[in-house]
Structures are given as C-alpha cells and as structure tokens.
Design an enzyme around this catalytic site. Structure first.
Site, PDB file in Angstrom:
ATOM      1  N   ARG A 122       0.948  -1.012   0.100  1.00  0.00           N
ATOM      2  CA  ARG A 122       0.025  -0.028   0.198  1.00  0.00           C
ATOM      3  C   ARG A 122       0.943   1.279   0.026  1.00  0.00           C
ATOM      4  NH1 ARG A 122      -4.515   0.810   4.524  1.00  0.00           N
ATOM      5  NH2 ARG A 122      -5.655  -0.963   3.565  1.00  0.00           N
ATOM      6  N   GLN A 127      -0.738   2.353  -6.058  1.00  0.00           N
ATOM      7  CA  GLN A 127      -2.256   2.395  -5.999  1.00  0.00           C
ATOM      8  C   GLN A 127      -2.945   1.987  -7.320  1.00  0.00           C
ATOM      9  OE1 GLN A 127      -2.861   6.450  -5.254  1.00  0.00           O
ATOM     10  NE2 GLN A 127      -2.911   6.147  -2.996  1.00  0.00           N
ATOM     11  N   ASP A 130      -3.347  -2.001  -7.236  1.00  0.00           N
ATOM     12  CA  ASP A 130      -4.173  -2.599  -5.979  1.00  0.00           C
ATOM     13  C   ASP A 130      -5.234  -3.406  -6.452  1.00  0.00           C
ATOM     14  OD1 ASP A 130      -5.155  -3.092  -3.773  1.00  0.00           O
ATOM     15  OD2 ASP A 130      -5.033  -1.116  -2.939  1.00  0.00           O
ATOM     16  N   SER A 133      -8.317  -3.440  -3.819  1.00  0.00           N
ATOM     17  CA  SER A 133      -9.227  -2.261  -3.608  1.00  0.00           C
ATOM     18  C   SER A 133     -10.108  -2.338  -4.947  1.00  0.00           C
ATOM     19  CB  SER A 133      -8.184  -0.853  -3.681  1.00  0.00           C
ATOM     20  OG  SER A 133      -7.648  -0.946  -2.365  1.00  0.00           O
ATOM     21  N   TYR A 230      -4.152   1.229  10.520  1.00  0.00           N
ATOM     22  CA  TYR A 230      -4.830  -0.051  10.707  1.00  0.00           C
ATOM     23  C   TYR A 230      -5.510  -0.221  11.874  1.00  0.00           C
ATOM     24  CZ  TYR A 230      -1.939  -1.543   6.796  1.00  0.00           C
ATOM     25  OH  TYR A 230      -1.387  -1.808   5.663  1.00  0.00           O
TER      26      TYR A 230
END
Length: 453
Positions: A122, A127, A130, A133, A230
C-alpha cells in the site's frame, strides 16, 4: 526482440473474470508484445474474441501457454495448468497462497516466476496496481444490490397518495474499501445507513457519505488505530460493550452487510445466531467474508440461507465476479500497470528487477524455489498461517503487524542466553551490561507491540 503474453480462460467454475481487456491488450501490443488470448477467455465478462482480435491479439488455444513469457490470470493456475507453462515464465494472478502450499510448490516446481497481486504494498506508486481495492470496491457495490434484491421491498422512502413506503435501514459492518462503497451505494438508493468500525478515523468518512457512525466511543476507542491506519485489537471489555450495542442495533435493521475479511485469515464472527434470530422476518444479511468462514453465524458459502424466523443470509462466492464486465476492466488495468514496470521498452521484453520493492513484496516463486519470506520454508509458513485476531474494517492482507509477530516470539530466548554467559563475566561493568540487555529488549518489544497491535 519481443515476448509473448498469454491470456487464458479461467477454469474455476465460479470465476467469470478475465486477466485482460481490449484496452490493456492494445497497450501490450503497442509495447511490442505478441498477445495470445485463449478462445472464449472474455466471454463471461462480455468481451467477445472479436474485440480482442480487433486490437491486435491472436486468438489461440490453451496449449499456447507453453510458449508464453508472461501469463496474466485472475486466479492461481492449477497444478495441471502450470505444468504446461514455459519454465521462467512470469505469472501474475491473485494467488491465495495461505493454506494452498501445494499449489505454490507446484508453481515453484514448474520453474515459473509467480507474483501474488494481492500482496501489492500500500504505497502511492502501487495504487493503480491494487487488486484488493479495485475488486473490493465492486464487491461493496454488489453486496447492496444483492441485499436489495433479496429484501424484495423498496429501499427509498416513497410518499404516495396510497400511503408512505418507509426507507429501508441498512447497517454496514466494517468500513474498508468495500464498506465505504456499500455505504455510498445504499445512500444513493435512498436507504437510511449506519456503519461501524473500531477505527476512529473512519467516523468522518462515514459521515461524509451521509451515514451515521455507530460505536462505543470511549477512551480506548479514541486510541484504537495504529500509525499505519490499521485497526487494533480491542480489549475484551470493549468488545463486550460494542457487541451489546451492535446486537441492539441489528435487531432494528432491514439489511446488514458484513465486510471483515483479510486474505489468508479466518473471518471474525461479527453476527451471532442470537443476533440473526432477533431480526425481523424478511430481513437480509449479506456476508462478504463467506469464503473464509463468514462473519455471520449460519452463513453458507455459495448459498442463500433462510432461517427459521424468515431472515435471509446471503453467502455468494466471488462477489466481484457477479459484475464481471466491470470487474475485469479494473483488474486488467491492475495487471497491466504492474507488468509495465517490468518492461524494457527499448528491447521490448520483460526484465524483472528483483530489487524493486513491488517485486520483492509480490514474488512467490522464482528459479524453481519458493522465494517469498512468508512461504520460503515450512516453519515460516506455519508461523504466518497461525490465525491472528482480526476486526471489522481491517480487510486487507498487508497488515504490518503480521510480519512483526514472528520475531517478537523469539525474544524470550535472549535473556536465557545472557544468563548462561553470566558466570564468565567477572568484572562488575560486564555484569551490568549483560543484565541490562534483557530489560532493553523487553522495553523495545513492549513498544513494538503497542505500535502494531
């Protein structure tokens, strides 16, 4: 010199996606590669062979994989498939390696260089690569559509001359990528939406989408997030308070969508049988974590279960694949973006930089060996495979706490070694130094645990 890229038809009966789109094929051809697409590879994603051919692809057969330098897939190739691949070929797919060590070993034996796309770090430059996602986004959307379909009532409030239809109440458990999209979709459809997560930061995100946030907002909650964003594991006391609040709330909901899933980890049970029993007849629960055991007690993989009190529990597999035409376009772009980083545009061939952080993070097998640190040997695999506590909203597989857990367990051995050396240290200064190390180690270990829990 140019290479050959092969796009196979997925063999898993529940998989309707494909690893390339006409757009990504056109780009690959533009980079100088020969692209071979297996007949019917994109049919279930509403991409006919003619669309691939129109942008320069060659329509071939499964056996063409034997000459490919790169294979772009959705799911990990079966042992039978990988035997037909050329040694040294790069294989990009979502590998799902946890609990599937035999499949990983088969790829190593075949000599392919396999990349697990779900391990993509990440970071900003990754991005666009990914896959978690991009696919979770569509899963969150489809979960609302599936829930609305099973609910068989209107979601928005409707005021008519014949009476008023009340707005449906939708509750989202876990505000990760899937959860956020579920909130947005349910709101667009006119439902009254609430959501819960143990991370304080998502409260503003939930509010920005027009939903109400539900949580026990005590002092522990305010500190319930790591520096990396997180979710932390909460205390038993907090979990009990949150469970009581959630149970009371669920009883009033029409549709509940659960999204707590970490690849390779058992799904946490968020909704008990008692909670399901408290819901009104006709209510619906959609469990997006059913492939890993489910967040809802009573959920069954691949089925829609109706309980004794008339509540439906939806456990569809491969939810992104239920909107394959959209999911494949995004997934194909993820694969292309990663593969492009390995292309030598002058030589027009694949050159893998094994020092690249993206390669290091995702490479599973290489040169006939399993090279990913989490799977390189049986001991490491067993340590990683041990279930970690998971919580709603933490639905990614790159939790930094995962990697820090194993080293921490080895620390207790060091004080014992220091003690064994103690008689040999005759000088006071040496004795003080030896005795100090375990204390320093323990302090450092405590600090590390507080940051990663």
């Amino acid at each position: 010199m140019s290479g050959t890229i092969f796009i196979p038809r997925e063999l898993d009966e529940i998989e309707s996606r494909v690893g390339a789109s006409p757009d990504t094929v056109k780009r690959l051809v533009g980079l100088g590669f020969e692209v071979v697409v297996e007949t019917g590879a994109g049919t279930l994603s509403r991409i006919p062979d003619a669309d691939y051919a129109a942008v320069g692809a060659v329509i071939g057969k499964a056996g063409d994989a034997s000459k490919a330098d790169v294979v772009l897939k959705v799911r990990r190739p079966s042992e039978a498939e990988v035997k037909g691949y050329k040694p040294g070929a790069a294989v990009l797919a979502t590998m799902d390696p946890y609990g599937n060590e035999a499949g990983v070993a088969a790829m190593a034996k075949a000599g392919v260089t396999a990349f697990a796309m779900e391990f993509m770090p990440r970071i900003t430059r990754a991005q666009v690569m990914d896959v978690l996602s991009s696919q979770a986004n569509l899963a969150g959307y489809q979960a609302v559509i599936d829930g609305a379909s099973e609910y068989d009532r209107a979601l928005p409030m409707m005021m008519t001359a014949a009476g008023t239809v009340p707005a449906a109440k939708v509750f989202i458990m876990g505000v990760g990528v899937a959860g956020l999209q579920a909130i947005a979709t349910a709101r667009r459809m006119g439902a009254i939406v609430t959501a819960t997560d143990v991370r304080p930061a998502v409260k503003e995100q939930v509010a920005s989408l027009g939903a109400k946030f539900l949580a026990v907002e005590d002092e522990e909650f305010k500190a319930a997030e790591t520096a990396g964003g997180y979710a932390k594991e909460m205390s038993k006391e907090y979990q009990a308070k949150q469970a009581a609040l959630t149970a009371e709330h669920i009883a009033k909901q029409d549709i509940v969508i659960t999204t707590a899933l970490i690849p390779g980890r058992p799904a946490p049970k968020l909704v008990s049988a008692a909670m399901v029993a408290s819901m009104k007849p006709g209510s619906v629960l959609v469990d997006l974590a059913v492939e890993r055991g489910g967040n809802v007690e009573g959920a069954q993989a691949g089925k829609v279960v109706t309980t004794a009190n008339g509540v439906k529990i939806v456990g569809h597999l491969n939810v992104p694949g239920r909107v394959a035409a959209s999911a494949s376009l995004l997934y194909a772009k993820n694969l292309f973006a990663f593969l492009e980083t390995m292309v030598d545009k002058t030589a027009k061939q694949i050159v893998i930089n094994r020092d690249d952080e993206l390669v290091k993070a995702t490479m599973l097998t290489d040169g006939g060996k399993i090279v990913h640190p989490n799977f390189a040997n049986a001991a490491a695999a067993a340590a990683v495979d041990k279930p970690k506590p998971v919580v709603a909203g933490q639905n990614r597989g790159d939790d930094p706490a995962t990697d820090s857990a194993a080293p921490a367990k080895a620390e207790p051995k060091k004080p014992a070694e220091a003690k064994a050396d103690k008689p040999a240290a005759k000088k006071p200064a040496a004795k003080k130094s030896v005795e100090k190390k375990p204390v320093e180690k323990a302090a450092a270990q405590k600090s590390s645990k507080q940051g990663d829990a």
